[in-house]
Structure formats: structure tokens, C-alpha cells
Write an enzyme that holds these catalytic residues in place. Structure first.
Site, PDB file in Angstrom:
ATOM      1  N   THR A 159       0.906  -1.156   0.000  1.00 59.72           N
ATOM      2  CA  THR A 159       0.000   0.000   0.000  1.00 59.72           C
ATOM      3  C   THR A 159       0.939   1.198   0.000  1.00 59.72           C
ATOM      4  OG1 THR A 159      -0.085   0.098   2.401  1.00 59.72           O
ATOM      5  CG2 THR A 159      -1.817  -1.187   1.333  1.00 59.72           C
ATOM      6  N   HIS A 160       0.546   2.261  -0.661  1.00 60.29           N
ATOM      7  CA  HIS A 160       1.420   3.448  -0.798  1.00 60.29           C
ATOM      8  C   HIS A 160       2.769   3.080  -1.431  1.00 60.29           C
ATOM      9  CE1 HIS A 160      -1.350   5.319   2.195  1.00 60.29           C
ATOM     10  NE2 HIS A 160      -1.292   4.110   2.726  1.00 60.29           N
ATOM     11  N   SER A 281      18.924  -0.818 -25.773  1.00 63.28           N
ATOM     12  CA  SER A 281      19.250   0.595 -25.931  1.00 63.28           C
ATOM     13  C   SER A 281      20.324   0.718 -27.003  1.00 63.28           C
ATOM     14  CB  SER A 281      19.773   1.152 -24.612  1.00 63.28           C
ATOM     15  OG  SER A 281      20.564   2.297 -24.840  1.00 63.28           O
ATOM     16  N   LYS A 287      21.070  -2.643 -21.263  1.00 62.82           N
ATOM     17  CA  LYS A 287      19.651  -2.347 -21.037  1.00 62.82           C
ATOM     18  C   LYS A 287      18.715  -3.388 -21.635  1.00 62.82           C
ATOM     19  CE  LYS A 287      18.053   0.952 -19.383  1.00 62.82           C
ATOM     20  NZ  LYS A 287      17.957   2.368 -19.717  1.00 62.82           N
ATOM     21  N   GLU A 294       5.522   0.128 -21.218  1.00 59.98           N
ATOM     22  CA  GLU A 294       5.429   1.596 -21.123  1.00 59.98           C
ATOM     23  C   GLU A 294       4.402   2.142 -22.105  1.00 59.98           C
ATOM     24  OE1 GLU A 294       9.670   3.363 -20.540  1.00 59.98           O
ATOM     25  OE2 GLU A 294       9.876   1.417 -21.487  1.00 59.98           O
ATOM     26  N   TYR A 321     -29.695  15.678 -35.892  1.00 58.71           N
ATOM     27  CA  TYR A 321     -28.349  15.549 -36.439  1.00 58.71           C
ATOM     28  C   TYR A 321     -27.705  16.912 -36.675  1.00 58.71           C
ATOM     29  CZ  TYR A 321     -24.497  14.442 -39.565  1.00 58.71           C
ATOM     30  OH  TYR A 321     -23.261  14.343 -40.123  1.00 58.71           O
TER      31      TYR A 321
HETATM   32  N1  ARG Z   1     -20.556  11.868 -43.175  1.00 55.06           N
HETATM   33  C1  ARG Z   1     -21.688  12.162 -42.361  1.00 55.06           C
HETATM   34  C2  ARG Z   1     -21.347  11.845 -40.895  1.00 55.06           C
HETATM   35  O1  ARG Z   1     -20.450  11.153 -40.689  1.00 55.06           O
HETATM   36  C3  ARG Z   1     -22.872  11.362 -42.781  1.00 55.06           C
HETATM   37  C4  ARG Z   1     -24.179  11.983 -42.449  1.00 55.06           C
HETATM   38  C5  ARG Z   1     -24.388  13.202 -43.252  1.00 55.06           C
HETATM   39  N2  ARG Z   1     -25.657  13.775 -43.019  1.00 55.06           N
HETATM   40  C6  ARG Z   1     -25.960  14.996 -43.407  1.00 55.06           C
HETATM   41  N3  ARG Z   1     -27.135  15.431 -43.133  1.00 55.06           N
HETATM   42  N4  ARG Z   1     -25.087  15.778 -43.992  1.00 55.06           N
HETATM   43  O2  ARG Z   1     -21.988  12.316 -39.971  1.00 55.06           O
END
Ligand code: ARG
Length: 462
Positions: A159-160, A281, A287, A294, A321
Site C-alpha cells: 500500500t502506498h 538501448s 539495457k 510503457e 443531427y
Molecule cells: N458523413 C456524415 C457523418 O459522418 C454522414 C451523415 C451526413 N448527413 C448529413 N445530413 N449531412 O456524420
């Protein structure tokens, strides 16, 4: 660059876009990775359009066949992707028109790129949940192999990052098996929730065509259609859930990677990475660097970065959208690629590393790691309150520290000078093997418990 209007939507446009407009607008450079999902979605859509009498069977057959041709062209690697056609959806459709002729123009009936991209991306992310699940199982198996080999090997528990109590190597390996098990269940949860189809939401409001959304949902392996068309084209929470699960998973990998970096150092020598997983290395011939560990440790940076980036893109967007949402893909692609690489590297590295039983054991006995066992003995055997036992043990630790020795190196007389009730059998609990063997509580580090847990995981992982 184009000097003519877009052939897909350019009806009301006299001129093509500015070159920079085209550059910022186009997503084909990255969303070509959705080709397979786009074509699967379009084939399901075309079959449904025919089944519902919206297009003819012969048009649907031509479209469905043609889409397979386009897919094989894309998979063949010589498809002429065009930035002027913006994205994968329009690239596929434009090529389909060349392959099958005018029937191609009927494919986009009762559909929009908004529901199209939503379905494509969901399918892609769903596949990634499955891929993460199997890759995680492989890492679990590697860890389980280590746990089995050294179920009762004693090592220091920290721990720690200070030696706390002796634990077993098997127990330590199984701690990560548990974490990765929860990661798997997080991906499974996210997958279950995302497995509904946005297809048929059309632009945002649904459609006046008599489509069958259940049919397309089923064809694409979804549990059913999403119930609200506005939601269907708007949300990217499925991608965010994937990224959140990926972030936590990468975080777990990062912690294990960090331990491997520390453990493989000359100061610890708890593990030795195989040649396959070490680098040299260019200047220091002695090394053996744990570069893979990492880099796995670092992967959380970009994966969690992707999570933060997409959260930030999505916040404050009004329904439905917005083009902002095109910025969802590269983040997820990069996170998924790097998560898969990190998981594969971890599985290989853990399977190939060898733990140094002697170094683990020697380290377990340092740092007064059995002080708690001594205090517990005073409580159990002499009936002392734990607080008093803690105090007496503290004095004995101070005495040993002053003499530059460990607790078991003190003589009985020295112990009795602190509390005269101490008997010779106290030395039994000062050994690291007895210490770990005594921790038989549920979930404890005793080899007997560890072997039970290994057996359960073996059954589970197959
Ligand atoms: N390339 C667009 C996207 O990835 C597809 C949808 C485009 N729709 C639009 N109404 N322009 O979101």
C-alpha cells in the site's frame, strides 16, 4: 476539388464547393472504414423496400448484387474513393449507379444519410465490443496461467508502494483477472444497450413509406428498432459508452503495465520480460527496456482523450443531427485500434514473462511485512485489545529498525522486554509462508483460497 455541383444532392446548387469547404466537409478519408457496415445496412434496406412493395424485386436484387460487387472492389483495395462525394455513403451509392444503372437511385428511398450513418457506426462499434471481449479474455488467460504457476509464491503486497503484508503471486495476478472481468461486463452492457436499430428513422422524422423497421433490425442482428426517430439520428451515447468502457479498461491495463515496468527494473527483479517483449538501448548495451509495457501504460492518454473529445463534441448539440457528429468517428477508430493493440501486447507479454520466485520471496520478508501478523497473534494468544497489540508491535518494529534487522531476527528475550507474555511460538507467524497461509478469509491471499479462485476462473474462461 470540383467545379460542378455534387451529383448526389446538387440539384439546387449551380457551383461546386470551395476546395477548403470540400476538405473540411469530407469524411471519406476515415469513414471508408465503415464500408462493410454501410453495405450490410444498404442490403438490408433494399430487401425490406422490396418486401414492403416500395421497390420491385428486380430492382432490389440488382441493388443487393451490385452492392456486393462494390464491397469486393473496396476490399480489393483499388476503389477510387472520391472526396467530392464526401463520405462512404455517397461513394458507395455513386459506384453502385455505375455498376447497376438507374435502379441504384431507388436505394435511398425512405432513408437518409442520418439514419444510415447512425446504423453503420452502431454496427461498427458493436463489433468492437465483441473484439474487446475476446481480447480481454486472452489477457485473462495469460494472467491465469501466471496465477496457476505461482499460486502460493510469496511476494510483498503494497500500500502506498510501501511493503504492507505478504501476499501470493497468484492472488496478485487474479486481482487483474477480476478487473478485466468487469471490463468485459461493461462492454457487454454497452453492447446490449446499443443493439437497437436506427435504420428507418430517415432524416429525423420517420417516413411516409410503409417501411418495416423490424425487418431491417432483424436482418442486421439488432434486437429491434429504436423507438424514437429523433433520438435514433441524434444520439451517440453508444459510442460514448464504448469509449467509457475502453477508458476504464485502458486504465486497468495502464496500472498493470506500470507494475510490470517497476517489477522488471534491476531494483525489483520480480519479473523478467522475454526477449520477444524487451528492447535494447542503442547506447547502453546492458539495457533491457520494457517498452511494450510503457506504451500500454500510455495508451490510456489517447483512449481517454477520445472519450473526452466526443463528450465535448456532443454536449450542447440541439436535436437532431448536426454535422459536428461527423467528428465522432476518428476518435472511436483511434481508441479502438489502440485498445486492441494494447490488449494484444498485454496478452503476449504476460504469457511470456517469468516471475522470479526467489526475488519475490526475499522482498516479501522485508519492510516488517509480518507486523500485522504479530499484532494479530498478541490479540489471539494473549487476549490483548488490538490497539494495545498495535502499540507493542510498533515498539518491536522500532527495536528491529534500530538494530537493522527484521522482526523474526529479534530474540525472544528482546520481545519479552516489550511484553513479557510473548512466547516462542510467536515466531511461527513471523514467517511469510505462515502469514499468507493464515489469510483464509473469503477473497483472502491464502494459497487455498487462491487455488479455489483459479479453478473458478478456469471453468469460466474455458
Ligand atoms: N458523413 C456524415 C457523418 O459522418 C454522414 C451523415 C451526413 N448527413 C448529413 N445530413 N449531412 O456524420
Amino acid at each position: 476539388m470540383t467545379d460542378h455541383a455534387n451529383t448526389m444532392w446538387g440539384g439546387r446548387f449551380a457551383a461546386g464547393p470551395d476546395a477548403i469547404m470540400e476538405a473540411i466537409n469530407a469524411s471519406i478519408g476515415f469513414d471508408r472504414r465503415l464500408a462493410q457496415q454501410d453495405i450490410a445496412g444498404s442490403r438490408a434496406h433494399a430487401a425490406m423496400l422490396a418486401a414492403t412493395g416500395i421497390i420491385t424485386n428486380s430492382d432490389a436484387d440488382a441493388i443487393r448484387e451490385g452492392l456486393l460487387t462494390v464491397l469486393s472492389e473496396i476490399e480489393g483495395g483499388d476503389f477510387p474513393f472520391s472526396a467530392a462525394l464526401e463520405d462512404i455513403h455517397m461513394n458507395v451509392e455513386a459506384r453502385l449507379k455505375e455498376v447497376v444503372g438507374p435502379a441504384a437511385g431507388r436505394l435511398h428511398t425512405a432513408r437518409s444519410r442520418n439514419d444510415q450513418v447512425a446504423v453503420d457506426f452502431r454496427l461498427w462499434v458493436r463489433d468492437q465490443c465483441d473484439a474487446a471481449d475476446s481480447a480481454l479474455a486472452a489477457v485473462q488467460k495469460s494472467l491465469l496461467g501466471q496465477a496457476e504457476a505461482g499460486a502460493d509464491w510469496v511476494m510483498p503486497g503494497f500500500t502506498h508502494l510501501q511493503v504492507a503484508q505478504p501476499v501470493t503471486w497468484g492472488h496478485h495476478m487474479l486481482a487483474y483477472v477480476e478487473m478485466l472481468g468487469r471490463d468485459r461486463s461493461r462492454f457487454a452492457d454497452a453492447r446490449r444497450r446499443m443493439n437497437v436499430s436506427p435504420l428507418g428513422a430517415a432524416a429525423l422524422a420517420g417516413t411516409s413509406f410503409p417501411i418495416d423497421r423490424h425487418m431491417t433490425a432483424q436482418a442486421l442482428g439488432f434486437d429491434g428498432p429504436m423507438t424514437n426517430s429523433l433520438d435514433a439520428v441524434s444520439d451517440r451515447d453508444f459510442a460514448l459508452e464504448y469509449l467509457a468502457a475502453a477508458s476504464i479498461c485502458a486504465l486497468h491495463l495502464s496500472r498493470l503495465a506500470e507494475e510490470l515496468v517497476i517489477w522488471s527494473s534491476a531494483q525489483f527483479r520480480f519479473v523478467r520480460m522475454s526477449d520477444k517483449w524487451s528492447t535494447g538501448s542503442s547506447i547502453m548495451p546492458q539495457k533491457r527496456n520494457p517498452d511494450a509495457a510503457e506504451l500500454i501504460r500510455a495508451k490510456i492518454g489517447r483512449i481517454f482523450g477520445a472519450n473526452v473529445a466526443l463528450m465535448t463534441v456532443m454536449k450542447g448539440l440541439p436535436l437532431t443531427y448536426s454535422k459536428d457528429m461527423q467528428e465522432d468517428k476518428e476518435q472511436v477508430f483511434d481508441a479502438a485500434d489502440n485498445l486492441m493493440l494494447a490488449l494484444a501486447a498485454m496478452a503476449g507479454m504476460v504469457a511470456d514473462m517469468s516471475a522470479n520466485r526467489d526475488a519475490l520471496r526475499a522482498a516479501a520478508a522485508t519492510g516488517f511485512s509480518t507486523a500485522t501478523d504479530l499484532a494479530d497473534w498478541l490479540v489471539r494468544e494473549l487476549g490483548l485489545p488490538f490497539r494495545d497489540a498495535h502499540h507493542i508491535t510498533g515498539s518491536l518494529v522500532a527495536m528491529a529498525e534500530k538494530q537493522g534487522c527484521d522482526l523474526p531476527d529479534l530474540s525472544l528475550a528482546q520481545m519479552q522486554s516489550v511484553h513479557d507474555g510473548i512466547r516462542a511460538d510467536v515466531f511461527d507467524v513471523l514467517g511469510v509462508d505462515n502469514s499468507v497461509a493464515s489469510r483464509t478469509s473469503f477473497g483472502g491471499t491464502a494459497p487455498v483460497r487462491v487455488r479455489e479462485a483459479i479453478a473458478l476462473w478456469q471453468e469460466h474462461l474455458g
